[in-house]
Design a protein around this motif. Structure first.
Motif, PDB file in Angstrom:
ATOM      1  N   LEU A 282       0.674   4.148   8.069  1.00  0.00           N
ATOM      2  CA  LEU A 282       1.946   4.627   7.538  1.00  0.00           C
ATOM      3  C   LEU A 282       2.266   5.972   8.176  1.00  0.00           C
ATOM      4  CD1 LEU A 282       1.264   3.949   3.736  1.00  0.00           C
ATOM      5  CD2 LEU A 282       2.602   2.517   5.279  1.00  0.00           C
ATOM      6  N   GLY A 283       3.371   6.027   8.922  1.00  0.00           N
ATOM      7  CA  GLY A 283       3.811   7.286   9.482  1.00  0.00           C
ATOM      8  C   GLY A 283       2.840   7.936  10.436  1.00  0.00           C
ATOM      9  N   GLY A 284       2.120   7.149  11.227  1.00  0.00           N
ATOM     10  CA  GLY A 284       1.193   7.701  12.200  1.00  0.00           C
ATOM     11  C   GLY A 284      -0.198   7.976  11.665  1.00  0.00           C
TER      12      GLY A 284
ATOM     13  N   ARG B 104      -1.080   5.362  22.327  1.00  0.00           N
ATOM     14  CA  ARG B 104      -1.509   5.906  21.042  1.00  0.00           C
ATOM     15  C   ARG B 104      -1.286   4.897  19.927  1.00  0.00           C
ATOM     16  NH1 ARG B 104      -2.988  10.822  19.731  1.00  0.00           N
ATOM     17  NH2 ARG B 104      -2.276  11.679  21.706  1.00  0.00           N
ATOM     18  N   VAL B 105      -0.183   4.160  19.987  1.00  0.00           N
ATOM     19  CA  VAL B 105       0.057   3.120  18.981  1.00  0.00           C
ATOM     20  C   VAL B 105      -1.029   2.053  19.052  1.00  0.00           C
ATOM     21  CG1 VAL B 105       1.616   1.281  18.280  1.00  0.00           C
ATOM     22  CG2 VAL B 105       2.535   3.523  18.872  1.00  0.00           C
ATOM     23  N   ALA B 106      -1.369   1.630  20.278  1.00  0.00           N
ATOM     24  CA  ALA B 106      -2.418   0.627  20.445  1.00  0.00           C
ATOM     25  C   ALA B 106      -3.754   1.150  19.921  1.00  0.00           C
ATOM     26  CB  ALA B 106      -2.541   0.235  21.914  1.00  0.00           C
ATOM     27  N   ALA B 107      -4.057   2.441  20.202  1.00  0.00           N
ATOM     28  CA  ALA B 107      -5.306   3.027  19.708  1.00  0.00           C
ATOM     29  C   ALA B 107      -5.322   3.048  18.184  1.00  0.00           C
ATOM     30  CB  ALA B 107      -5.478   4.437  20.273  1.00  0.00           C
ATOM     31  N   GLY B 108      -4.162   3.364  17.577  1.00  0.00           N
ATOM     32  CA  GLY B 108      -4.085   3.358  16.118  1.00  0.00           C
ATOM     33  C   GLY B 108      -4.287   1.974  15.539  1.00  0.00           C
ATOM     34  N   ASP B 109      -3.719   0.956  16.188  1.00  0.00           N
ATOM     35  CA  ASP B 109      -3.901  -0.415  15.713  1.00  0.00           C
ATOM     36  C   ASP B 109      -5.373  -0.833  15.793  1.00  0.00           C
ATOM     37  OD1 ASP B 109      -1.213  -0.601  15.236  1.00  0.00           O
ATOM     38  OD2 ASP B 109      -0.746  -1.659  17.087  1.00  0.00           O
TER      39      ASP B 109
ATOM     40  N   LEU C  24       0.828  -1.199   0.000  1.00  0.00           N
ATOM     41  CA  LEU C  24       0.000   0.000   0.000  1.00  0.00           C
ATOM     42  C   LEU C  24       0.868   1.256   0.000  1.00  0.00           C
ATOM     43  CD1 LEU C  24      -2.830   1.068  -0.056  1.00  0.00           C
ATOM     44  CD2 LEU C  24      -2.909   0.919   2.435  1.00  0.00           C
ATOM     45  N   ALA C  25       1.977   1.221   0.745  1.00  0.00           N
ATOM     46  CA  ALA C  25       2.895   2.364   0.737  1.00  0.00           C
ATOM     47  C   ALA C  25       3.430   2.608  -0.666  1.00  0.00           C
ATOM     48  CB  ALA C  25       4.045   2.119   1.715  1.00  0.00           C
ATOM     49  N   THR C  26       3.746   1.541  -1.388  1.00  0.00           N
ATOM     50  CA  THR C  26       4.239   1.674  -2.756  1.00  0.00           C
ATOM     51  C   THR C  26       3.178   2.282  -3.658  1.00  0.00           C
ATOM     52  OG1 THR C  26       5.680  -0.240  -2.454  1.00  0.00           O
ATOM     53  CG2 THR C  26       5.205   0.409  -4.709  1.00  0.00           C
ATOM     54  N   VAL C  27       1.939   1.844  -3.496  1.00  0.00           N
ATOM     55  CA  VAL C  27       0.844   2.395  -4.293  1.00  0.00           C
ATOM     56  C   VAL C  27       0.681   3.889  -4.022  1.00  0.00           C
ATOM     57  CG1 VAL C  27      -1.655   2.364  -4.656  1.00  0.00           C
ATOM     58  CG2 VAL C  27      -0.401   0.209  -4.484  1.00  0.00           C
ATOM     59  N   LEU C  28       0.702   4.273  -2.755  1.00  0.00           N
ATOM     60  CA  LEU C  28       0.447   5.665  -2.400  1.00  0.00           C
ATOM     61  C   LEU C  28       1.613   6.581  -2.740  1.00  0.00           C
ATOM     62  CD1 LEU C  28      -1.343   5.191   1.046  1.00  0.00           C
ATOM     63  CD2 LEU C  28      -2.356   5.553  -1.209  1.00  0.00           C
ATOM     64  N   GLU C  29       2.812   6.020  -2.852  1.00  0.00           N
ATOM     65  CA  GLU C  29       3.958   6.831  -3.251  1.00  0.00           C
ATOM     66  C   GLU C  29       3.966   7.080  -4.752  1.00  0.00           C
ATOM     67  OE1 GLU C  29       6.213   8.422  -1.578  1.00  0.00           O
ATOM     68  OE2 GLU C  29       5.457   7.779   0.367  1.00  0.00           O
TER      69      GLU C  29
ATOM     70  N   PRO D  13     -12.010   2.641 -10.456  1.00  0.00           N
ATOM     71  CA  PRO D  13     -11.551   3.840  -9.743  1.00  0.00           C
ATOM     72  C   PRO D  13     -11.558   3.616  -8.235  1.00  0.00           C
ATOM     73  CG  PRO D  13     -13.242   4.380 -11.374  1.00  0.00           C
ATOM     74  CD  PRO D  13     -13.232   2.891 -11.244  1.00  0.00           C
ATOM     75  N   ALA D  14     -10.780   4.429  -7.534  1.00  0.00           N
ATOM     76  CA  ALA D  14     -10.697   4.324  -6.077  1.00  0.00           C
ATOM     77  C   ALA D  14     -10.279   5.672  -5.513  1.00  0.00           C
ATOM     78  CB  ALA D  14      -9.707   3.243  -5.663  1.00  0.00           C
ATOM     79  N   CYS D  15     -10.495   5.847  -4.228  1.00  0.00           N
ATOM     80  CA  CYS D  15     -10.013   7.057  -3.558  1.00  0.00           C
ATOM     81  C   CYS D  15      -9.380   6.674  -2.229  1.00  0.00           C
ATOM     82  CB  CYS D  15     -11.128   8.077  -3.355  1.00  0.00           C
ATOM     83  SG  CYS D  15     -12.321   7.652  -2.068  1.00  0.00           S
ATOM     84  N   VAL D  16      -8.612   7.597  -1.675  1.00  0.00           N
ATOM     85  CA  VAL D  16      -7.875   7.357  -0.438  1.00  0.00           C
ATOM     86  C   VAL D  16      -8.596   8.042   0.720  1.00  0.00           C
ATOM     87  CG1 VAL D  16      -5.717   7.781   0.808  1.00  0.00           C
ATOM     88  CG2 VAL D  16      -5.669   7.117  -1.604  1.00  0.00           C
ATOM     89  N   LEU D  17      -8.737   7.300   1.813  1.00  0.00           N
ATOM     90  CA  LEU D  17      -9.217   7.852   3.076  1.00  0.00           C
ATOM     91  C   LEU D  17      -8.012   7.959   4.006  1.00  0.00           C
ATOM     92  CD1 LEU D  17     -11.825   6.667   1.753  1.00  0.00           C
ATOM     93  CD2 LEU D  17     -12.621   6.147   4.054  1.00  0.00           C
ATOM     94  N   ALA D  18      -7.716   9.163   4.473  1.00  0.00           N
ATOM     95  CA  ALA D  18      -6.627   9.375   5.427  1.00  0.00           C
ATOM     96  C   ALA D  18      -7.244   9.543   6.806  1.00  0.00           C
ATOM     97  CB  ALA D  18      -5.811  10.603   5.050  1.00  0.00           C
ATOM     98  N   VAL D  19      -6.873   8.669   7.740  1.00  0.00           N
ATOM     99  CA  VAL D  19      -7.526   8.616   9.049  1.00  0.00           C
ATOM    100  C   VAL D  19      -6.493   8.869  10.139  1.00  0.00           C
ATOM    101  CG1 VAL D  19      -8.987   7.231  10.566  1.00  0.00           C
ATOM    102  CG2 VAL D  19      -9.095   6.885   8.088  1.00  0.00           C
ATOM    103  N   LEU D  20      -6.844   9.747  11.076  1.00  0.00           N
ATOM    104  CA  LEU D  20      -5.942  10.087  12.169  1.00  0.00           C
ATOM    105  C   LEU D  20      -6.646   9.843  13.494  1.00  0.00           C
ATOM    106  CD1 LEU D  20      -3.176  11.391  12.978  1.00  0.00           C
ATOM    107  CD2 LEU D  20      -4.409  13.558  13.101  1.00  0.00           C
TER     108      LEU D  20
END
Length: 542
Positions: A363-365, A336-341, A287-292, A310-317
C-alpha cells in the motif's frame, strides 16, 4: 464494504501484456465497465452504457472511425478491434472527438477468448469472499475447469492428457493415466515432469519445435510410449502445453481436437491468472480497510480471518543496498516496483508458514503485514529471521507496530510501524528491524524536524547564530561545539577530533560562548545546543 467495481484500468492491466493494447484515444483507468457487446453490422446494437464493444470483422480506418461514433452513441466504455490498426488520421480524430479509447486485439488471439475473459474479469470483480490456497476461490493452480478440459481432450484424442506450464509443472490431468507409461505415472505423482525427461526434450530440440509450431507435434523415443503435444497460447504468449500419450501419429480428427483443447486451456489459464489478480487486489483492499480503521475495519478483518486473537503490523520497505540518507520515499521505477512485488511475495510465503491467517499487501510503496501474535518481541524475531533468509538479495527495513487486541486498533499498530520505518530509513539507527520503544526518541526528533521544516522563519537561537557567524567569517565554531558536546567536555579528545591544539580549542569555546550566548557550564544550555544541532537548525546558512 462494497464490492469493487470493474474499471477500464483493471482490464488494461490484466490483459494488456497478452491480448490488447491502447492504439487510439485516452484511456481513463477509472472509467466503469459494465459488460461486453459484440458488434453486428447487420443488427441494431443493444444499448449497454459502460460496455466494451468488440468490433469483430471491422477493418480499415474509415469503418473503425465510424464504429467509434456508433459505440459512443450507445454509451460504450471502450472499443476493441483487430490489430494492426491505422491509429493516425480518421481513427485518432474519431477517438479524440468522442472520447472513446480504441484497443487493438493481438493478432492470433481469438475473439471468443477475449469475450470470455472480459466477462470473467467482470465476474471476478464481484468476488465476495476471500479464499485461501487449496480452498474454493483460492489461488491453487490445480483448481478450476482445467481438469474437466483435460478429461474432454482425453476422450476426443484417445489418450491420457496432462496440462503443464512452461517449467513442466503439471497444472491438471485427465483420468485413464494408467494407460500411459512409467514416465507419465511419475509425472502425475510428482506433479512435475522428471528432470531427466525435460533435459532430453531440450537437448533434442523438442521444446523449440513445440513453441515454434502452431499445431500438435509428434514425439517418440523419449518414454515408453509416444507423445503428442501442443503449445497453449494467448496471442503471442506461451502459457504452457498439453501432452497426450498416444499410440502413433495423430489423425486429422485427433489433430483438430487437440487444437481446440489448446484454445480452451488458454482460456482457463488466463481466467486463473485474472482470478488470482482479483484475489490479490481484493485482499489488498480489505487490508487497507483494516489498517485505516473505522466502521468497516471489523468486517474487513473478519473476511481476512483476522478476528479472535491479537495481532500486530509489520511495515516493510524495500530499499537499495546503499540508500542515500533520508530516502524514505524513493522514486517509483519498474525495477523498484518489481523488487517490491518480489519482497511482498517472499514475506507472504514466510509468514504463511508461521500463521495461516497472516495477511500481506503493498500500500503506497510500503508492504504491510498483519501477523496474529501476542508479543512484539516475537514479531521482531520473525522479521529478523525473514531478513536473514533473504539476505542482501532483497534489502529491506521493517518497523514493528504494537500488539492490537482488536482489529480496530490495528491502525495504531500501522502508525507505529510507519514511525519506525521513517527513523530506520533516515539512517539514524543501524538495525534493519526495530520496535517503536527502541527508536522512540529518534521518532520524536523526526516529528520536531517536520514542524521546523513547516515554519517559514527559524528563530535566532544559539546554534543559528553560530552558523551565521561561521558563514560570515569562515570560522568553525559550530563544528567545535559539536565536537566538545560529543566528547562530554573532554577538551583534548575534542581538539584531536577537529585537528587543532587544545589551547586553540579552549579559545574557540570562549568565543562560542560570546557569539552564541550559550553558558557551557549550564546543563540546560548544553542540552538545548545538542538538540538544535541534532535538528539541523540553521543548516541553510552553512
Amino acid at each position: 464494504m462494497t464490492s469493487p467495481r470493474a474499471v477500464l484500468g483493471r482490464i488494461l492491466t490484466d490483459l494488456g501484456s497478452t491480448l490488447v493494447d491502447l492504439v487510439a484515444g485516452r484511456a481513463d483507468p477509472d472509467r466503469p465497465v459494465t459488460g461486453v457487446l459484440i458488434h453486428d453490422p447487420g443488427d441494431e446494437s443493444a444499448r449497454l452504457p459502460g460496455a466494451v464493444v468488440l468490433g469483430v470483422g471491422v477493418y480499415g480506418a474509415e469503418p473503425v472511425a465510424a464504429l467509434i461514433g456508433h459505440a459512443r452513441a450507445i454509451g460504450a466504455a471502450a472499443l476493441v478491434v483487430r490489430s494492426p490498426v491505422a491509429a493516425e488520421g480518421p481513427v485518432a480524430e474519431a477517438a479524440a472527438r468522442h472520447d472513446l479509447p480504441v484497443l487493438g486485439l493481438t493478432p492470433g488471439a481469438s475473439w471468443a477468448q477475449v469475450a470470455a475473459l472480459l466477462r470473467a474479469l467482470l465476474a471476478t470483480d464481484e468476488v465476495g469472499t476471500v479464499g485461501r490456497p487449496g480452498e474454493p476461490g483460492g489461488d491453487d493452480p490445480l483448481s478450476g475447469d482445467l481438469f474437466a478440459m483435460a478429461n474432454a481432450a482425453a476422450g476426443l484424442v484417445g489418450g491420457p492428457v496432462t496440462v503443464e506450464d512452461r517449467g513442466g509443472r503439471v497444472l491438471a490431468f485427465s483420468s485413464r493415466q494408467e494407460e500411459g507409461d512409467e514416465a507419465r505415472i511419475a509425472t502425475i505423482l510428482d506433479r512435475q515432469v522428471p528432470a531427466e525427461k525435460l533435459r532430453a526434450l531440450e537437448q533434442r530440440g523438442d521444446f523449440q519445435n513445440l513453441y515454434r509450431t502452431d499445431g500438435p507435434i509428434y514425439i517418440d523415443g523419449i518414454a515408453g510410449k509416444p507423445r503428442a503435444a501442443i503449445a497453449v497460447r494467448a496471442g503471442g504468449e506461451i502459457l504452457g502445453s498439453i501432452w497426450v500419450v498416444v499410440d502413433g501419429p495423430l489423425s486429422e480428427v485427433q489433430d483438430r481436437a487437440l487444437r481446440e483443447s489448446a484454445k480452451l486451456a488458454a482460456l482457463q489459464l488466463l481466467r486463473q491468472r485474472s482470478s488470482a489478480d482479483a484475489e490479490r487486489r481484493l485482499r489488498a483492499d480489505l487490508l487497507a480497510t483494516v489498517l485505516e480503521g473505522g466502521a468497516g475495519a471489523s468486517r474487513a478483518a473478519a473476511r481476512l480471518g483476522l478476528t479472535g486473537e491479537p495481532a500486530c503490523v509489520l511495515a516493510v520497505l524495500a530499499v537499495d543496498a546503499n540508500p542515500p540518507p533520508g530516502d524514505l520515499a524513493p522514486a517509483v521505477t519498474p525495477d523498484r516496483v518489481a523488487a517490491g512485488d518480489l519482497l511482498a511475495g517472499a514475506l507472504a510465503l514466510h509468514l504463511s508458514a508461521i500463521h495461516p491467517r497472516a495477511a500481506v499487501a503493498g500500500l503506497g510503496g510500503v508492504i504491510y503485514a498483519v501477523l496474529p501474535t501476542t508479543s512484539e518481541a516475537r514479531a521482531q524475531r520473525i522479521a529478523e529471521e525473514f531478513l536473514g533468509r533473504i539476505g542482501t538479495r532483497m534489502p529491506a527495513l521493517i518497523g514493528i507496530g504494537r500488539v492490537a487486541e482488536r482489529p480496530t486498533d490495528l491502525r495504531r499498530s500501522r502508525a507505529d510501524g510507519d514511525r519506525v520505518l521513517r527513523v530506520l530509513a533516515r539512517g539514524h539507527s543501524r538495525p534493519r528491524v526495530a520496535r517503536l520503544p527502541e527508536v522512540y526518541v529518534a521518532s520524536l526528533l523526526e516529528d520536531l524536524s517536520d514542524r521546523i521544516a513547516a515554519e517559514e522563519d527559524v528563530p535566532d537561537v544559539a546554534v543559528v547564530r553560530l552558523r551565521a557567524h561561521d558563514a560570515r567569517h569562515q570560522s568553525a565554531f559550530t563544528e567545535t561545539l559539536a565536537a566538545w558536546l560529543d566528547s562530554f567536555g573532554d577538551v583534548p579528545a575534542a581538539a584531536a577530533a577537529v585537528h587543532v591544539h587544545p589551547n586553540t580549542f579552549r579559545y574557540r569555546l570562549k568565543r562560542i560562548a560570546e557569539v552564541s550566548g550559550i553558558d557551557l557550564a549550564d546543563p540546560d544550555d548544553r542540552f538545548e545546543a545538542m538538540l538544535q544541532l541534532r535538528l539541523g537548525l540553521g543548516d541553510h546558512l552553512s
